[in-house]
Design an enzyme around this catalytic site. Sequence first.
Site, PDB file in Angstrom:
ATOM      1  N   SER A 278      -9.715   1.832   2.732  1.00 45.75           N
ATOM      2  CA  SER A 278      -8.853   2.623   1.894  1.00 45.75           C
ATOM      3  C   SER A 278      -7.819   1.813   1.118  1.00 45.75           C
ATOM      4  O   SER A 278      -7.285   2.305   0.122  1.00 45.75           O
ATOM      5  CB  SER A 278      -8.114   3.641   2.766  1.00 45.75           C
ATOM      6  OG  SER A 278      -7.239   2.980   3.667  1.00 45.75           O
TER       7      SER A 278
ATOM      8  N   SER B  60      -9.910  -0.612   6.876  1.00 50.44           N
ATOM      9  CA  SER B  60      -9.324  -0.366   5.560  1.00 50.44           C
ATOM     10  C   SER B  60      -8.668  -1.577   4.907  1.00 50.44           C
ATOM     11  O   SER B  60      -8.324  -1.539   3.733  1.00 50.44           O
ATOM     12  CB  SER B  60      -8.301   0.770   5.631  1.00 50.44           C
ATOM     13  OG  SER B  60      -8.972   2.005   5.628  1.00 50.44           O
TER      14      SER B  60
ATOM     15  N   LYS C 125       0.859  -1.179   0.000  1.00 51.10           N
ATOM     16  CA  LYS C 125       0.000   0.000   0.000  1.00 51.10           C
ATOM     17  C   LYS C 125       0.899   1.233   0.000  1.00 51.10           C
ATOM     18  O   LYS C 125       1.968   1.232   0.617  1.00 51.10           O
ATOM     19  CB  LYS C 125      -0.891  -0.013   1.245  1.00 51.10           C
ATOM     20  CG  LYS C 125      -1.917   1.127   1.300  1.00 51.10           C
ATOM     21  CD  LYS C 125      -2.829   0.972   2.523  1.00 51.10           C
ATOM     22  CE  LYS C 125      -3.888   2.063   2.588  1.00 51.10           C
ATOM     23  NZ  LYS C 125      -4.782   1.876   3.760  1.00 51.10           N
TER      24      LYS C 125
END
Lengths: 473, 485
Positions: free
Chosen positions: A152, A176, A77
């Site tokens: 996210s 997330s 990420k």
Amino acid sequence: MASNYTNYLTYREALESGSTTAVNEVKSFLTEIESQKHLNAFLETFDETALAQAEVVDQKIKQGTAGKLAGMVIGLKDNLCYKDHSVSVSSKILTHFKSLFSGTAVERLLAEDAIIIGRLNCDEFAMGSSNEKSAFGPVLNPVDTTRVPGGSSGGSAVAVAANLCHASLGTDTGGSVRQPASFTGTVGLKPTYGRISRWGLIAYASSLDQIGPFTKAVQDSALLLEVMAGGDEFDTTSSQKPVDAYASAKSEGPKKVAVLRDALESEGLSPAVKARFIEIIEKLKAKGHQVEVVDFNLLNQMVPTYYVVSNAEASSNLSRFDGIHYGYRSEQATDIESTYVKSRTEGFGTEVKRRIMMGTFVLSTGYYDAYFAKAQKVRRLIQDKTKAIFQDYDFVLTPTTPHAAFKLGHNSDDPVAMYLEDIFTVHANLAGNPAISLPLGTNEEGMPFGIQLMAPFFGEKELFGFSEEMMKL
Amino acid sequence: MDKAVRDKYTVVIGLEIHAQLNTNSKAFSSDSNQYGSTPNSNVSPISLGHPGTLPRLNEKSIEFGIKLGIACNSDITEYNEFSRKNYFYADLPKGYQITQFDTPICTGGHVPIRLSNGETKNIGLTRIHIEEDSGKSIHDIDPFNSLVDLNRAGVPLLEIVTEPEIASEEEAYEYLSEVRKLVRYLDICDGNMEEGSMRCDANISVMLNGAKEFGEKVEVKNMNSIRNVKRAISFEINRQIELCEKNVEILSETRGFDAPNGSTIQMRGKEGVNDYRFFPEPDLLPYVVTEAKIETIKAEMPMLPNELLAVYTNKYGLSEYDALNIIEIKEIGTYYNQIVSLTSNYKGAANWIMGTIKSHLNKFGITIAEFSVTPQHIAEILLLIDTHKISNSSASKKLFPALLKSPEKTATQLAESLDLIQNSDSDDLAGVIDEIFTKFPGETGRIKGGEMKLIGFFMGQIMKASGGKADPKMTNKLLMQKIKS
């Protein structure tokens, strides 16, 4: 191998037997990433360093000196620091920024010969539940590209779901990892707070953030946690508790499982999710597990509490992005004041600004007690009640999300509706417990959704054991 | 200002001192805490405030805080939380400062000061807390840009806050001097205000004697010496009293000290006050101070200035003036302690320090650390004097300069090679006196007739004849006997 990857052990056998190589694997992923570019999962691939690592791994495989994760191709990420590589948290404000160091989790993966293939799109500063809030455009759900992948860590979820890498890392502050795992049909873990060092994780909300893996298989999740977990002198909030052998976890005997009444009876629960959830409860009972509905009565307080705490911390954590020391600086800046105002106005997206302002407000003189202090009290209540449940039960079972992935743009005008996406996931962050989303459901439109299992503090081993059993339901 | 006017008012002063701790590394990282390094060289990603970094507590800063707390009789806080103080500034790379808000490491306690009338007054402390320093903005090197040096960012500080109990600029001066002495004796801060390792802000208000409410408070900053703190406070008191006398309202504001003019000037008004939005620092676990930790630190505490004063005056018999004089500078106090560990001539040791040694240091503008004569040398000199082997004057005029040149030698070796060992054999001396009597018959007659002012003349002649080696005390005694015989 790359496209039909199931789990690491099978792949490792293929590597050892020579039926594939790490270099081949990386190359075919790079090709696949290129051909799936429309999904917008990867912000950047690290072709050169990934291929160089793969060559080393292939040598080590031959010499028999390869580490536990040799050749596992992993995407990060875009909020995890990897030395000498760009990292932007999908924000304009970190334009041209490269990290001077690698985070502990990344270091530990590399030490076991995993290969880092690139960085993955996410909601800007990990703030969002649909991955539509990235400065670099939305990520699309590979199951149905008119739908969001969740957020996210949307890019991380999609990378695994669309076979663009073997596994990926996301971060989970309020869901997330688990929510996009639910939306993409992958396994997503949020470990106990403090289980994985946060050193090198660009903070959104420090008291809630945890790194977590996305995988196809539960055993891969366990293996990755085994490698990344453990005390770290660079993060004093990391736990020194010894790391269990998660990868060899097995479920033993009948378990006591609590189902929260507020979740089961939640108004927003979609019929498909509810039906599958009840079906799973019945199947667990049939297998001899004791499943009971318990009252929690704080579900409606979860999301407000979460947003007060997380935004307060975020407003402070994001102060360092000021246009002075690194990253984006407005060309219109003329003095120190305008450097701050213009750089931050131009550098941050709307959702980030909304949360900074909200966080600043709840910490302000005159409002602190009414919001921040009160949220801390409610958080403590949630923690105490959760602990009390785990006095009597081994796990708490809920859906991960009230429904499957929604259409792009669906919640975009209503931030509160978007915040309610986190209703079942924020619990584990506020309380600190580990939780996993298991891909156990598909709705009438063929969209996947997850079921969430939460365990006591540092109960990851039992969590993995039971998850393996759940995956067979 | 007319004393009668000033005496109508009660002055209320509270001081905030920031003491930079001389730990090896910074408060929340392992970056070096070395003053004077090349700008931006003591900076890891933590000091730079890079994303993904986390603070790590340097336990030494807690220990230093506890030390000062013990020295000031403060209560030591068991459960220490850290907080963030949020504000934007170019030399604050994280956009917040890690500090202690609700749980300062020390609460209460006091620092005793000596007033001009000889009495002691305790200045109460509100709190002592740990925080990190900011970097340094430099506005006067580059004509177009401000420069930022982050070497100082993250350096540990103790903020020492007094109760509003300081009643004059003189008391403020004494208090600061005492705190500086304390941190130096504790070896936690070098106390150098000129270099900024100790900084002071003053909150000053005045009110008519007997008034129930404090006057409006003014904060004064930018005072880079203890003397300037006194000057700034003095100016500010006069300014405020003059305003009161004219019935002009005093504004609550922050003023800076303008050293060349000796005045204070407005920096910012009340409306410029920041909302720092303090909240608990989620990146650091609370630090728990155990009773055992406090005991360990207590056992390692050095003698503090006030304890030394008691020993010097009660046990060593020094005057308070002499004792304070020696204690004033820690290194000199230590030097003295080393001498008296080797000799019991406490008074002699004190005299040597305050006489010969201090005038040498002053003459060459050096500190005692740069001084080559050792405490062992001085102890040996004292022994030579006390056993009448050398005279006081040859010790200071001849032996001391020789030791400065050859500090590798012992005092005895040098005294011998310089032929300073004095003649204390009374028969020899008696012979010398007789010779002088014979040589100066006129003077001899007069002194024997009672003209005692000639004693100096005879002492001089005897010393000259003995080559300076005659023990003056012995000579005087024998001479008196012979005059009367």
